[in-house]
Design an enzyme around this catalytic site. Structure first.
Site, PDB file in Angstrom:
ATOM      1  N   ASN A 188     -49.630 -25.184  -6.992  1.00 14.94           N
ATOM      2  CA  ASN A 188     -49.142 -24.899  -8.344  1.00 14.94           C
ATOM      3  C   ASN A 188     -48.445 -26.148  -8.885  1.00 14.94           C
ATOM      4  O   ASN A 188     -47.333 -26.462  -8.465  1.00 14.94           O
ATOM      5  CB  ASN A 188     -48.178 -23.723  -8.326  1.00 14.94           C
ATOM      6  CG  ASN A 188     -47.648 -23.378  -9.712  1.00 14.94           C
ATOM      7  OD1 ASN A 188     -48.050 -23.980 -10.712  1.00 14.94           O
ATOM      8  ND2 ASN A 188     -46.745 -22.420  -9.776  1.00 14.94           N
ATOM      9  N   PRO A 189     -49.068 -26.888  -9.807  1.00 17.95           N
ATOM     10  CA  PRO A 189     -48.492 -28.153 -10.267  1.00 17.95           C
ATOM     11  C   PRO A 189     -47.200 -27.987 -11.072  1.00 17.95           C
ATOM     12  O   PRO A 189     -46.469 -28.953 -11.267  1.00 17.95           O
ATOM     13  CB  PRO A 189     -49.599 -28.747 -11.131  1.00 17.95           C
ATOM     14  CG  PRO A 189     -50.383 -27.568 -11.605  1.00 17.95           C
ATOM     15  CD  PRO A 189     -50.332 -26.570 -10.485  1.00 17.95           C
ATOM     16  N   ASP A 247     -42.128 -19.294  -4.121  1.00 20.66           N
ATOM     17  CA  ASP A 247     -42.418 -17.972  -3.580  1.00 20.66           C
ATOM     18  C   ASP A 247     -43.379 -17.192  -4.468  1.00 20.66           C
ATOM     19  O   ASP A 247     -44.101 -16.316  -3.999  1.00 20.66           O
ATOM     20  CB  ASP A 247     -41.116 -17.189  -3.408  1.00 20.66           C
ATOM     21  CG  ASP A 247     -40.216 -17.804  -2.339  1.00 20.66           C
ATOM     22  OD1 ASP A 247     -40.759 -18.312  -1.341  1.00 20.66           O
ATOM     23  OD2 ASP A 247     -38.985 -17.777  -2.499  1.00 20.66           O
ATOM     24  N   GLY A 276     -41.154 -25.191  -4.792  1.00 20.28           N
ATOM     25  CA  GLY A 276     -40.651 -24.411  -5.904  1.00 20.28           C
ATOM     26  C   GLY A 276     -39.151 -24.526  -6.061  1.00 20.28           C
ATOM     27  O   GLY A 276     -38.499 -25.364  -5.443  1.00 20.28           O
ATOM     28  N   ASP A 340     -32.398 -14.737 -11.832  1.00 16.62           N
ATOM     29  CA  ASP A 340     -33.673 -15.336 -11.429  1.00 16.62           C
ATOM     30  C   ASP A 340     -34.630 -15.473 -12.614  1.00 16.62           C
ATOM     31  O   ASP A 340     -35.242 -16.529 -12.830  1.00 16.62           O
ATOM     32  CB  ASP A 340     -34.305 -14.485 -10.329  1.00 16.62           C
ATOM     33  CG  ASP A 340     -35.416 -15.200  -9.606  1.00 16.62           C
ATOM     34  OD1 ASP A 340     -35.678 -16.377  -9.922  1.00 16.62           O
ATOM     35  OD2 ASP A 340     -36.033 -14.600  -8.706  1.00 16.62           O
ATOM     36  N   ARG A 347     -35.765 -24.226 -16.211  1.00 21.05           N
ATOM     37  CA  ARG A 347     -36.559 -24.659 -15.060  1.00 21.05           C
ATOM     38  C   ARG A 347     -36.526 -26.170 -14.870  1.00 21.05           C
ATOM     39  O   ARG A 347     -36.697 -26.670 -13.761  1.00 21.05           O
ATOM     40  CB  ARG A 347     -38.005 -24.177 -15.219  1.00 21.05           C
ATOM     41  CG  ARG A 347     -38.919 -24.580 -14.080  1.00 21.05           C
ATOM     42  CD  ARG A 347     -40.255 -23.889 -14.173  1.00 21.05           C
ATOM     43  NE  ARG A 347     -40.151 -22.492 -13.800  1.00 21.05           N
ATOM     44  CZ  ARG A 347     -40.217 -22.059 -12.538  1.00 21.05           C
ATOM     45  NH1 ARG A 347     -40.363 -22.923 -11.547  1.00 21.05           N
ATOM     46  NH2 ARG A 347     -40.128 -20.777 -12.257  1.00 21.05           N
TER      47      ARG A 347
END
Length: 629
Positions: A188-189, A247, A276, A340, A347
Site C-alpha cells: 500500500n503506497p 494493519d 503504516g 483512530d 495522516r
C-alpha cells in the site's frame, strides 16, 4: 558492526586434503588477519555455525562462534583489482568504469567468500539490537584462480548445506514451520506517511534478494484491492502472503481469504512488513517472541518473513446486521475508535497524529449510551502484576541470507559477475590468504536497492517480480513435515447475532466512554493494550470505561497504555477489564464510530466470537542463542 580481516595461509597439500570433507561434515582452515600482522585464526565451519579462534589463544578465551541460526547465507565473488569503479551518485550504486572494462580476472587469483549474519548484541542501557555482520574469507592458497575458486565453492556449498539442514530441523520440530517457495506481496503506497514503497524497495527488497527468496509485488490501486485479489484470484502460485503497509492492509487480505469458498485449501501463511501508522500486529508478533523491534522494525519484520517460521493465530469473527467480517487485532467503540478514525485528517504526521487527536478528544470528551454483554472466562480480571512476564517462549532469529554465489548444479558454471561495494561492507570480518593485503575494488552491490542486481521491471497493474526466478530452490522441496496442514474449522459461533443470550453471560448497560476488545498485545507500535495476550491463547481482552471517569484519570489511563500498566489490578467503578471468549455490543444511538482492526465499519449492533488458532502467521525463528540476554 565489526571490521576484522583474515587471510588464509599457504598450507601444504597434505594439510589441505586432510581438511576437505563431505558437505555433511565440518570444514576447518587456518587464516591470518589482514589488519593485525602475525595474528593467525583457526576457522571452522560446522552445523553449529562458524567458529573464529586465535591459534595462540586458550581454549575458552578469545574465540567467537557465530551460530548457524544467525547466519543467513553467503556468496562467492571473484575480484579484479585492476578494475576501477566509480560511484553513481544518483542511486548510490557502484558501477564500473567502461573505459577499463576490458580488464580481466587473470591479473588476480583471489577469490572471496562473504558470509552474512544478523547477530543480537546488547547495547547501552540494556537494550538489545540485531546487527549485521559480514565475514570475508579470502582464498589465495593456490597460484591458479580456478583452484582458489574450487576451494571457495567447497566452503560455500558446505555453508549452504548446513543452513538448509538447520531449517529442515526447525521445520520438523513444529509442523507450522516451513520453507517459503514464493511470496505474494501486497504494498500500500499510501500507508503511514506515504513512504511505504520507498521503505520497502530500499530496506526490505535488498534483504529478500540476499535471501534469494522469490516473490511478486502488487501495488494496491484503491481500497479493497487486496481484498478482491485474495478473494477472487488463483493463489496456487504462492504459499505465503505478506502485507507491506499498516494493519488495514492485513485486514483486507485476511477477510479476502476468509471469504473464499475454498478458504481452507487456499489459506496461506500470512506476514506483515510494518509501514503504516499503527503497526499493531507486527509489534505484537515481535513482543510475543522478544524480538528487538523498536530500533529497526523493518529489519525485524523482514528477518521474520525470510526465516519462514510460523505459528497458529487467533482471530475474531464479528457478525453485523448484514454481513460477517474477521478481525485479527481489535474491535472498538468509543474513545480509542474515535481517535483512530478522526485523526485520519492528520495522516501526514504519521503515528504522531494519534497523540495530537487524543488531546483534542480529551478536551471534548464524549459518552455513549448502550449495552455490552460478554461471556467471561473463569478468571474475570487482568492480573497486571504478571503482565511484565510477556510470553515465555524462546525467540529470535536470523535472516536468511544472500547467497550471491550463482552456481548451477546442472551446468556447474560459476557466474563471476557478482560484485560488492566497499561502502556496503564496512563491517567486515575479513580473513585473507596472502601477505599482500591490498584493498578490494569497488563493485556493484546486491544490497543497494537501486543497483543493477536488485532492479525491478514494472508490468501492468504495478506488479513487480523478484529477479531470482532461477534461484536454486532445491532446499524448498522438503519432506512432508514442512507442508502446510489445512484443518477444517467450523466458523459457526455457538450463539449467533440474533439469538437470545444464556444466563452465563454478563450484561452491563448505561453510558460508556469506550468499549474495546483485543486479541493481540499491541494496538499500535507503542500501545501495549493487553500485555498478557498471546497469539493463540483463545481469549479476547475486553476493557470497559464508564461515564463519570475524570479527565486526569482518563489521561493517566491513556499514557500508561505505552507500558501496559493502564488497567488497575482490581476492577474499579469506572474501569473494568475481563478475559472473554465472546461479547455482544448494542449501541443506544444511531450514529457513532465502531472500528475493526482500525477500520471503520457500519454503525450498529455486533456479535464477536474468538476462534482460536484459525490462521497461520509468520513469526521470528526460535533458538537458544539469546538465553544469555
Amino acid at each position: 558492526m565489526q571490521d576484522i580481516s583474515i587471510d588464509k595461509e599457504n598450507i601444504s597439500e597434505s594439510d589441505r586434503i586432510s581438511n576437505t570433507c563431505s558437505i555433511s561434515n565440518e570444514l576447518s582452515e587456518t587464516f591470518y588477519s589482514a589488519k593485525k600482522k602475525g595474528s593467525t585464526f583457526y576457522v571452522r565451519l560446522s552445523k553449529d555455525g562458524l567458529l573464529l579462534q586465535r591459534d595462540d589463544a586458550e581454549c575458552n578465551k578469545d574465540h567467537h562462534l557465530i551460530q548457524m541460526c544467525d547466519i543467513v547465507g553467503g556468496r562467492c565473488v571473484l575480484q579484479n583489482k585492476q578494475t576501477r569503479f566509480k560511484r553513481n551518485v544518483s542511486c548510490g550504486a557502484c558501477t564500473p568504469n567502461t573505459k577499463e572494462s576490458k580488464c580481466g580476472f587473470e591479473d588476480n587469483e583471489d577469490v572471496y567468500l562473504y558470509i552474512f549474519a544478523y547477530v543480537l548484541k546488547k547495547k547501552l542501557r540494556s537494550s538489545i539490537r540485531r546487527e549485521r555482520n559480514v565475514i570475508t574469507l579470502r582464498f589465495r592458497t593456490f597460484d591458479s584462480r580456478d583452484d582458489n575458486l574450487r576451494e571457495a565453492e567447497k566452503w560455500y556449498k558446505a555453508l549452504k548445506c548446513h543452513r538448509e539442514n538447520y531449517l529442515k530441523e526447525c521445520a520438523c520440530e513444529s509442523r507450522g514451520n516451513h520453507v517459503l517457495k514464493r511470496l505474494l506481496v501486497f504494498l500500500n503506497p499510501k500507508s503511514g506517511s506515504g513512504k511505504a514503497r520507498e521503505l520497502f524497495f530500499q530496506e526490505v527488497v535488498p534483504m529478500l534478494n540476499e535471501a534469494e527468496l522469490s516473490y511478486d509485488v502488487y501495488v494496491t490501486k484503491h481500497a479493497n484491492y487486496a481484498f478482491d485479489f485474495a478473494k477472487q484470484k488463483d493463489l496456487s502460485l504462492w504459499n505465503g502472503v505478506v502485507a507491506v503497509g499498516g494493519d488495514g492492509l492485513f485486514h483486507e487480505i485476511l477477510n479476502g481469504l476468509m471469504q473464499r469458498t475454498d478458504w481452507s485449501k487456499a489459506s496461506k501463511i500470512l506476514g506483515v512488513i510494518p509501514c503504516g501508522s499503527g503497526n499493531g500486529l507486527a509489534r505484537s508478533v515481535a513482543y510475543s517472541y522478544k524480538e528487538p523491534y523498536d530500533s529497526k522494525p523493518l529489519l525485524s519484520s523482514a528477518l521474520t518473513i525470510i526465516g519462514g517460521h510460523s505459528t497458529l493465530m487467533d482471530i475474531m469473527k464479528v457478525e453485523l446486521e448484514n454481513k460477517t467480517i474477521y478481525s485479527f487485532l481489535s474491535v472498538g467503540w468509543g474513545l480509542i475508535s474515535d481517535i483512530d478514525i478522526e485523526s485520519e485528517r492528520l495522516r501526514i504526521f504519521g503515528y504522531k497524529r494519534f497523540t495530537i487527536w487524543t488531546l483534542h478528544r480529551l478536551i471534548n470528551l464524549r459518552t455513549y449510551q448502550g449495552k455490552i454483554s460478554y461471556l467471561p472466562r473463569a478468571e474475570p480480571t487482568l492480573n497486571i502484576d504478571s503482565c511484565s512476564q510477556g510470553v515465555n517462549k524462546p525467540r529470535l532469529l536470523h535472516s536468511v541470507s544472500c547467497s550471491t554465489f550463482s552456481y548451477s548444479k546442472a551446468s556447474s558454471k560459476f557466474n563471476s559477475n557478482d560484485n560488492i561495494a566497499d561502502s556496503e561492507y564496512e563491517d567486515i570480518i575479513s580473513l585473507q590468504t596472502s601477505v599482500n593485503c591490498s584493498s578490494r575494488s569497488r563493485c556493484d552491490s546486491w544490497l543497494s536497492s537501486c543497483s543493477r542486481k536488485s532492479m525491478y521491471y514494472s508490468i501492468p497493474e504495478s506488479v513487480y517480480h523478484s529477479i531470482a526466478e532461477n534461484s536454486n530452490n532445491e532446499g524448498n522441496n522438503y519432506n512432508e513435515c514442512n507442508e502446510i496442514t489445512h484443518t477444517e474449522y467450523d466458523f459457526s459461533p455457538s450463539i449467533s447475532m440474533h439469538e437470545p443470550l444464556p444466563s452465563t453471560w454478563i450484561v452491563e448497560e448505561g453510558e460508556f466512554v469506550m468499549v474495546h476488545a483485543a486479541c493481540k498485545t499491541h494496538l499500535g507500535s507503542d500501545c501495549l493494550f493487553a500485555p498478557q495476550s498471546q497469539l493463540n491463547d483463545g481469549l479476547m481482552y475486553l476493557v470497559i470505561i464508564r461515564s463519570g471517569i475524570t479527565r486526569p484519570q482518563l489521561l493517566n489511563f491513556l499514557i500508561n497504555m505505552s507500558t501496559g500498566t493502564h488497567v488497575p489490578t482490581e476492577n474499579s467503578e469506572f474501569i473494568k477489564a475481563f478475559h472473554v471468549t465472546a461479547f455482544r455490543l448494542e449501541p443506544g444511538q444511531s450514529q457513532g464510530i465502531i472500528t475493526v482492526d482500525g477500520e471503520r465499519i457500519e454503525f450498529g449492533a455486533l456479535h464477536a466470537t474468538i476462534f482460536p488458532k484459525a490462521v497461520r502467521i509468520m513469526v521470528p525463528s526460535q533458538n537458544s542463542s539469546t538465553k544469555h540476554f
